[in-house]
Enzyme design. Structure first.
Site, PDB file in Angstrom:
ATOM      1  CE  LYS A 170       1.013   1.599   4.201  1.00 21.98           C
ATOM      2  NZ  LYS A 170       1.400   2.849   4.728  1.00 21.98           N
TER       3      LYS A 170
ATOM      4  CB  ALA B  64      11.231  -2.202   8.239  1.00 24.21           C
ATOM      5  N   GLY B  65       9.653  -0.689   5.219  1.00 25.27           N
ATOM      6  CA  GLY B  65       9.885   0.426   4.296  1.00 25.27           C
ATOM      7  C   GLY B  65       8.783   1.466   4.257  1.00 25.27           C
TER       8      GLY B  65
ATOM      9  CB  ALA C  20       1.604  -1.886   4.708  1.00 27.96           C
ATOM     10  N   GLY C  21       4.602  -4.016   4.169  1.00 27.14           N
ATOM     11  CA  GLY C  21       4.929  -5.373   3.734  1.00 27.14           C
ATOM     12  C   GLY C  21       4.499  -6.421   4.749  1.00 27.14           C
ATOM     13  N   GLY C  22       4.806  -6.212   6.009  1.00 24.04           N
ATOM     14  CA  GLY C  22       4.420  -7.176   7.051  1.00 24.04           C
ATOM     15  C   GLY C  22       2.904  -7.257   7.168  1.00 24.04           C
ATOM     16  CB  SER C  23       0.283  -4.629   7.159  1.00 26.17           C
ATOM     17  OG  SER C  23       0.830  -3.957   8.264  1.00 26.17           O
ATOM     18  CB  ALA C  24       1.083  -6.891   2.337  1.00 27.09           C
TER      19      ALA C  24
ATOM     20  CG  ASP D  18      -0.662   0.269   7.536  1.00 31.21           C
ATOM     21  OD1 ASP D  18      -1.376   1.267   7.718  1.00 31.21           O
ATOM     22  OD2 ASP D  18       0.583   0.296   7.549  1.00 31.21           O
TER      23      ASP D  18
HETATM   24  O1  C5P Z   1      -0.688  -0.524  14.058  1.00 30.83           O
HETATM   25  P1  C5P Z   1       0.760  -0.710  13.758  1.00 30.83           P
HETATM   26  O2  C5P Z   1       1.318  -1.958  14.389  1.00 30.83           O
HETATM   27  O3  C5P Z   1       1.094  -0.595  12.317  1.00 30.83           O
HETATM   28  O4  C5P Z   1       1.497   0.492  14.454  1.00 30.83           O
HETATM   29  C1  C5P Z   1       2.859   0.490  14.732  1.00 30.83           C
HETATM   30  C2  C5P Z   1       3.160   1.659  15.656  1.00 30.83           C
HETATM   31  O5  C5P Z   1       2.982   2.882  14.948  1.00 30.83           O
HETATM   32  C3  C5P Z   1       2.253   1.759  16.851  1.00 30.83           C
HETATM   33  O6  C5P Z   1       2.742   0.993  17.913  1.00 30.83           O
HETATM   34  C4  C5P Z   1       2.315   3.233  17.165  1.00 30.83           C
HETATM   35  O7  C5P Z   1       3.512   3.547  17.830  1.00 30.83           O
HETATM   36  C5  C5P Z   1       2.407   3.851  15.782  1.00 30.83           C
HETATM   37  N1  C5P Z   1       1.086   4.248  15.234  1.00 30.83           N
HETATM   38  C6  C5P Z   1       0.447   5.341  15.786  1.00 30.83           C
HETATM   39  N2  C5P Z   1      -0.779   5.722  15.280  1.00 30.83           N
HETATM   40  C7  C5P Z   1      -1.339   5.048  14.246  1.00 30.83           C
HETATM   41  C8  C5P Z   1      -0.678   3.941  13.675  1.00 30.83           C
HETATM   42  C9  C5P Z   1       0.543   3.574  14.190  1.00 30.83           C
HETATM   43  O8  C5P Z   1       0.938   5.975  16.721  1.00 30.83           O
HETATM   44  N3  C5P Z   1      -2.519   5.455  13.775  1.00 30.83           N
END
Ligand code: C5P
Length: 330
Positions: A15, A134-135, A138-142, A174
């Protein structure tokens, strides 16, 4: 893959955020966002298969002692980063969560042998990566979204996509978007969303970097350096509706840029370089460090790559939007 039972393959896109506004910090530790997500033609592939099932016609309850196992595929890893393969791997966590929700897996860590001392059957996940690790794409999320969709099919859980999206929200901000794909306007943590109209196809140059920029660090830098913004996505939504790449380029916006640029000053120069060689617009992808440049068409994207030559490490030319995860029963 050494699966001796049914197998399913899922091709899942990355994404990009065409627009990302940070409204402020929330009491739950996340940040309140308004964002426009779009899937882009950079894909991971997840294969899932069953190994050691106790014969055809077995009762589904025999899967209650299933184990999950992850293998990393032969994928190109343009960021040079390795995908986590332990229990914190998001695809594995997605599989565990789906298995528990659908009643086909016992709780994590519970993998007893049966009365005859046999190993429980296994579900093997095999990920081939092309999305930078980690770019900010959202590779891990995908991969987690692919695991939800693919295992739902493999295990015959028959959970509707809406239920998969609910589970997805527990895995990461994501993941719900990537279960569906396309183009969406999201609010809250990024998990409440509606599909929006996008006409035509847009062309991009994706400039990745080998050193990852962890998302929590970028949000912490936002807390230090930035104030909540009021900017609205109207110009982006209008450009998408009217298939206007020039307007889209001008409207690309990401409130996380000042935070990411403070942590990694070279990123601001990259953005400027992309604009200098004629990109219609350039924006940090999510929390970075990937930088995206919008081009008028595919030939223009290739000319941007040529103009920057060796400056760019492993550039990718891609188009958006693409759909969501594609499931194929093998
Ligand atoms: O939800 P995800 O695991 O992708 O989020 C990783 C980190 O990014 C969260 O732990 C938080 O520190 C930050 N984050 C945030 N607000 C969001 C999405 C992510 O602060 N809406």
């Amino acid at each position: 893959m050494a699966a001796d039972g049914p197998r399913v393959a899922v091709r899942v896109p990355a994404k990009v955020n065409l627009f990302l506004a940070v409204r402020g910090a929330r009491p739950d530790g996340f940040h309140e966002l308004v964002t426009v997500f779009q899937t882009i033609s950079v894909y991971d592939e997840l294969r899932v298969g069953l190994v050691g099932l106790p014969g055809r016609g077995h009762h589904p309850a025999s899967r209650r002692r299933m184990r999950l196992e992850l293998r990393a595929g032969e994928g190109r890893e343009p960021s040079g980063q390795d995908m986590p393969v332990g229990e914190d791997n998001l695809a594995l966590r997605a599989g565990q969560m789906l298995g528990e929700a659908a009643g086909v897996l016992e709780r994590a860590g519970d993998s007893r042998r049966d009365a005859a001392g046999r190993e429980p059957p296994r579900t093997v996940l095999d990920v081939t990566k092309a999305i930078p690790v980690a770019g900010g794409m959202a590779g891990g999320s995908a991969d987690a979204a692919a695991a939800l969709v693919g295992l739902n099919e493999l295990w015959g859980c028959e959970l509707p996509r809406e239920r998969l999206r609910e589970l997805a929200g527990q895995l990461g901000s994501d993941v719900p978007f990537l279960v569906v794909g396309g183009t969406a306007l999201a609010t809250g943590r990024g998990t409440a969303m509606a599909q929006v109209l996008c006409r035509g196809v847009f062309h991009w140059v994706v400039w990745t970097e080998s050193e990852p920029l962890p998302t929590p660090e970028v949000y912490r830098a936002w807390d230090r350096h930035c104030r909540p913004s009021e900017v609205e996505p109207d110009a982006i939504l209008q450009a998408l509706r009217s298939e206007d790449a020039v307007a889209l380029g001008a409207a690309l916006h990401n409130d996380l840029e000042p935070a990411a640029f403070a942590l990694r000053p070279g990123l601001a120069q990259r953005k400027q370089r992309l604009l200098d060689v004629g990109a219609l617009g350039a924006v940090l992808s999510g929390s970075g460090p990937t930088m995206l440049a919008l081009a008028a068409d595919r030939a223009h994207a290739q000319s941007l790559v040529a103009a920057l030559g060796d400056e760019m490490r492993a550039p990718i030319v891609a188009r958006s939007p693409v759909g969501g995860p594609d499931v194929l029963r093998l």
